[in-house]
Design a protein around this motif. Structure first.
Motif: not given
Length: 84
Positions: A54-70
């Protein structure tokens, strides 16, 4: 401090990931500045169990927040495919 004296585990994920028998989800971002994207891809390539990348966007610690829908959609697909 001589931290090498305290840590005995080398955290060698590349060597260990092939022994994981359960379905594996690898989540990574090309924008991760702590762990390079190619390392995530390399880890994924060594997974022998059923797997999903699963490729998301954003930096190491907040990528999952920045890409929450994905991120959440990827988790739903992974869980539905392997544990439904």
């Amino acid at each position: 401090l001589p931290l090498h004296l305290l840590y005995r585990d080398k955290f060698d994920s590349q060597a260990k990931v092939g022994r994981i028998p359960s379905p594996t989800l690898v989540v990574h971002s090309k924008e991760d500045t702590l762990i390079r994207f190619r390392h995530g891809q390399g880890l994924y390539a060594r997974v022998t169990a059923p797997k999903m990348f699963l490729e998301i966007h954003g930096d190491h610690n907040i990528g999952f927040v920045e890409s929450m829908e994905i991120y959440m959609d990827g988790w739903r697909r992974f869980l539905a495919e392997h544990f439904d």
